[in-house]
Design a protein around this motif. Sequence first.
Motif, short mmCIF file in Angstrom:
data_model
loop_
_atom_site.label_atom_id
_atom_site.label_comp_id
_atom_site.label_asym_id
_atom_site.label_seq_id
_atom_site.Cartn_x
_atom_site.Cartn_y
_atom_site.Cartn_z
N LEU A 186 0.83 -1.21 0.00
CA LEU A 186 0.00 0.00 0.00
C LEU A 186 0.86 1.25 0.00
CD1 LEU A 186 -2.40 -1.13 2.90
CD2 LEU A 186 -2.61 -1.62 0.45
N CYS A 187 2.16 1.06 0.02
CA CYS A 187 3.05 2.14 0.45
C CYS A 187 4.26 2.29 -0.48
CB CYS A 187 3.48 1.79 1.88
SG CYS A 187 4.55 2.93 2.67
N MET A 188 5.09 1.26 -0.52
CA MET A 188 6.37 1.39 -1.21
C MET A 188 6.43 0.61 -2.53
SD MET A 188 7.55 3.36 0.94
CE MET A 188 8.89 3.68 -0.18
N THR A 391 10.94 6.48 2.78
CA THR A 391 10.20 5.28 3.12
C THR A 391 9.25 5.56 4.27
OG1 THR A 391 12.00 3.92 2.42
CG2 THR A 391 10.41 2.90 3.85
N GLY A 392 8.10 4.87 4.26
CA GLY A 392 7.08 5.14 5.26
C GLY A 392 7.31 4.46 6.59
N GLN A 393 7.34 3.14 6.56
CA GLN A 393 7.37 2.39 7.81
C GLN A 393 8.81 2.08 8.23
OE1 GLN A 393 3.83 -0.52 8.08
NE2 GLN A 393 4.35 -0.43 5.93
N PRO A 394 8.99 1.75 9.52
CA PRO A 394 10.34 1.58 10.04
C PRO A 394 11.06 0.37 9.46
CG PRO A 394 8.72 0.88 11.68
CD PRO A 394 7.96 1.57 10.58
N GLY A 659 -4.13 11.48 3.77
CA GLY A 659 -2.74 11.40 4.20
C GLY A 659 -2.63 11.50 5.71
N ARG A 660 -1.52 12.11 6.15
CA ARG A 660 -1.14 12.01 7.56
C ARG A 660 -1.04 13.35 8.26
NH1 ARG A 660 0.32 8.16 4.38
NH2 ARG A 660 0.65 6.08 5.23
N VAL A 661 -1.04 13.28 9.58
CA VAL A 661 -0.72 14.46 10.38
C VAL A 661 0.44 14.09 11.30
CG1 VAL A 661 -3.06 15.42 10.31
CG2 VAL A 661 -2.41 13.87 12.18
N TRP A 665 -0.06 8.14 14.11
CA TRP A 665 0.50 7.07 13.30
C TRP A 665 -0.65 6.27 12.69
CZ3 TRP A 665 4.71 5.79 10.91
CH2 TRP A 665 4.89 4.48 10.47
N HIS A 666 -0.74 6.33 11.37
CA HIS A 666 -1.68 5.50 10.60
C HIS A 666 -3.07 5.39 11.20
CE1 HIS A 666 1.94 3.35 8.63
NE2 HIS A 666 1.70 4.53 8.15
N THR A 667 -3.44 4.15 11.62
CA THR A 667 -4.82 3.91 12.04
C THR A 667 -5.04 4.30 13.50
OG1 THR A 667 -4.49 1.59 12.67
CG2 THR A 667 -5.01 2.03 10.36
MO LIG Z 1 3.27 3.69 4.34
#
Ligand SMILES: [Mo]
Length: 768
Positions: A186-188, A391-394, A659-661, A665-667
Amino acid sequence: MSEEKPVGAQPVKKSEWELSRRDLLWLVGGVAGANLPGPATWGGLELMVKGRGAPIWHKSVCRFCGTGCGIQVAMNGGRITDVRGDELAHNKGVICVKGSMVRALPYVKGRLTTPKIRRDGKFVEASWDEAMGLVADTFKRTIAESGRDAVAFYGSGQLFTEESYTANKLFKAGIGTNNVDGNPRLCMASAAVGYTQVFGKDEPPGSYEDADHATFFFIIGANPFECHPPIFERIRRRKADNPDVRIVCVDPRRTLTAERSDVHLAPVPGTDLLLLNSMAQVICAQGLQDQAFIDKHVRFSNGTDTVGFEDFRKFLDARYRPETVEVELGIPAHQIREVAFSFARAKATMSLWTMGFNQRTQGTFLNNMIIGLHLITGQICRPGATPFSLTGQPNACGGVRDTGSLSHLLPNGRMVANEKHRAEMEEIWGVPPGTISPKPGFDTVSLFRAMEDGRVKACLVMCTNPAQSLPAVDRYRAGMEKCFLVVAEAFEDSETAKLADVLLPAALWVEKEGVLGQGERRYQLVEKLLDPPGQARSDLQILGDLAERLGHGGLIKARTSEQVWDEWRQVSAKSFYNFKGMTRARLKKERGLQWPCPDENHPGTVRRYVEGDDPFVSKGAGIEFYGQHDDKRAVVFLRPYVPSPEMPTAEFPFQLTTGRVLEQWHTGTMTQRIEELRQASGDALIEINAQDAWPLKIQDGDIVELKSRYGTMRGKARLTRSPRPGVLFASFYDTKLLINRVVADTFDPTSKEPEYKVTAVAVVKVSA
Ligand SMILES: [Mo]
Ligand SMILES: Nc1nc2c(c(=O)[nH]1)N[C@H]1C(S)=C(S)[C@@H](COP(=O)(O)OP(=O)(O)OC[C@H]3O[C@@H](n4cnc5c(=O)[nH]c(N)nc54)[C@H](O)[C@@H]3O)O[C@H]1N2
Ligand SMILES: Nc1nc2c(c(=O)[nH]1)N[C@H]1C(S)=C(S)[C@@H](COP(=O)(O)OP(=O)(O)OC[C@H]3O[C@@H](n4cnc5c(=O)[nH]c(N)nc54)[C@H](O)[C@@H]3O)O[C@H]1N2
Ligand code: SF4
């Protein structure tokens, strides 16, 4: 616990810490004023720690985003008392507000502490043996009745590398299905496919360090002020020290990043390929290209055949002159020319992009073309000159992309569809030839569709919350309800946990041990500092148990994190992703290492494909794109713009982007539980440009209804001037505003990544 013998913790001069703190305060303070956890929280923390006397500091890594900040964690009396940025790590002590509050994460309420089984629609507590027995029996029965491809694993870029590697091996080489996918899809996915097509190998050539050298920053489809704050802070420091440095931000919203850039260009959502192709047109038409670099290192392709530079020029001239695209794109021709010139002529150009690019029906093409701009201008493989996908996630990079834990991949850039690659992995894993199925598994969207019609009957979901994060989510929730869903979760009330048949309590962050691989090919170790609550276990333990019960205990022999790491290190040595030199001992001491890193004395690679830095470049080559292409050249593709299927229509005249604030974190399962963060962001709102709101008689705080082709929902409106007229924005952290119910169910045909960023919607006022 290991509190007595801190590993890698080093005393740091107080003044340096204070500097980082102030920087952070500025970061936080710069956001939106009064309702943020600002100085009070920080001051309070400082006092708290002093009052306790002698905390012991441990080197660790923030578990939230792909920036992968090094942190120091203070332990006192068996508890975490504070967290601060690690001055010796790549982030130089700077962390964001989520990182500072990660100290609270192990102590929040609502943790899942025992396994649970759904009986007659209700969860009842169960022992691990009962729960895992049920999981294993159901998986075995499903495989016997419906075949291996009726079971699946849906993982996460937030699992440790050892966990993703083990799940991938268990399913692909044990069970014999390639149904292994995860939220990095969903991301990269668009970035990963983009790099692979251009270089023959995934992962960025450059590093964060390039931000210290660049003179021109091209930030497109990314909001790093909120999503990668220490990286944006690094860019700002670069500019503060060198006032000639320029920052351009391309985003349909006037984000906090855009506000801090020299130039903000606001395109119509979904049209960026017009901008990139038009910039290329200007560059080629005006002779701004680096012909020597092109002649030596670049090949052009129309996607099937090699073509010449002249064909590239003709392709661009025919459709992408600035004056031809400006109206559709929403950016004036003179600004396109200006940005093209700066990009090409700057001493060093660094591009940064994230989801505004990847989550698009043309996500792969956009990734191809942004790298293409760097290749035709020679803005690559020099300090500061590099394309760089944030990149999004760790652990999307290290854990999922590098281990090949997606349905079409095998470890270290190998492909399921490639017979030679399958044979290599079968030999490495010691399984009989033909064990790995030649059929790629289901990518995320296909996987959840396969649950709908019963092709997938049982699925283990680990460390992700698809019932909130998938697009058109009502549709996919219905599919999840039909499937035997096993959910390993830290919290019992995530939207996905609510749909589970079996719930497995998971340890999180420093309650377990493992390696995270972030966006610049850097791997870092997180060591265990706490015991998990109740009966919670690490995901690695859960996978080991499952392997045993499914009869694959002999294949999954490595059961501790350290054993798996050593196995995986040896596996990597047979590829260009080689990080054999990253021993556990080194990771305990050092602030991460960047691969390639083939032996224990190797310092790691900052700039890939560059002689003297990257150990795989041939002597005398200077620069060599050794990936997989026989001619060792990088490919520039001719990529035609195709409008998104979600462009506005009379029925759906607006475009919703999501998107994000900064604080969430995500959900929101974790950050909504941390009071400071919950208060700071407040409830999620539907942002609408005041100019659009006027004729619709919508005022601040009114309840509005959003309608798309995929769903309808209501929420509270917030009037702003941030999204360009015609564009609405909402974030997806708030279960009270499940915005994904209306988000479009469309995706990139190559990367299979959903287009979260563009949905055609109608909006009406419901009540004041
Ligand atoms: Mo992501
Ligand atoms: N605070 C915080 N930080 C995070 C995360 C988090 O949840 N919270 N999650 C992490 C993860 S997994 C990820 S993937 C990253 C995401 O990091 P980003 O991609 O930076 O964040 P987003 O808010 O998803 O989207 C970025 C921007 O894309 C813009 N955009 C939308 N449509 C278009 C378009 O058509 N063209 C262009 N040029 N821009 C467009 C949006 O307006 C938005 O400002 O953040 C990571 N960091
Ligand atoms: N509208 C919209 N939707 C989006 C996006 C968007 O931009 N817009 N972006 C997409 C992107 S880029 C991403 S990455 C996804 C993210 O989507 P998800 O991965 O679904 O979201 P998270 O909230 O990160 O879910 C992680 C879950 O794992 C749990 N957890 C935490 N630690 C552990 C652990 O150690 N073990 C286990 N087993 N569980 C743990 C958390 O409680 C949480 O419920 O969202 C996607 N969805
Ligand atoms: S920027 Fe990302 S990794 Fe760094 S502290 Fe913030 S959330 Fe954590």
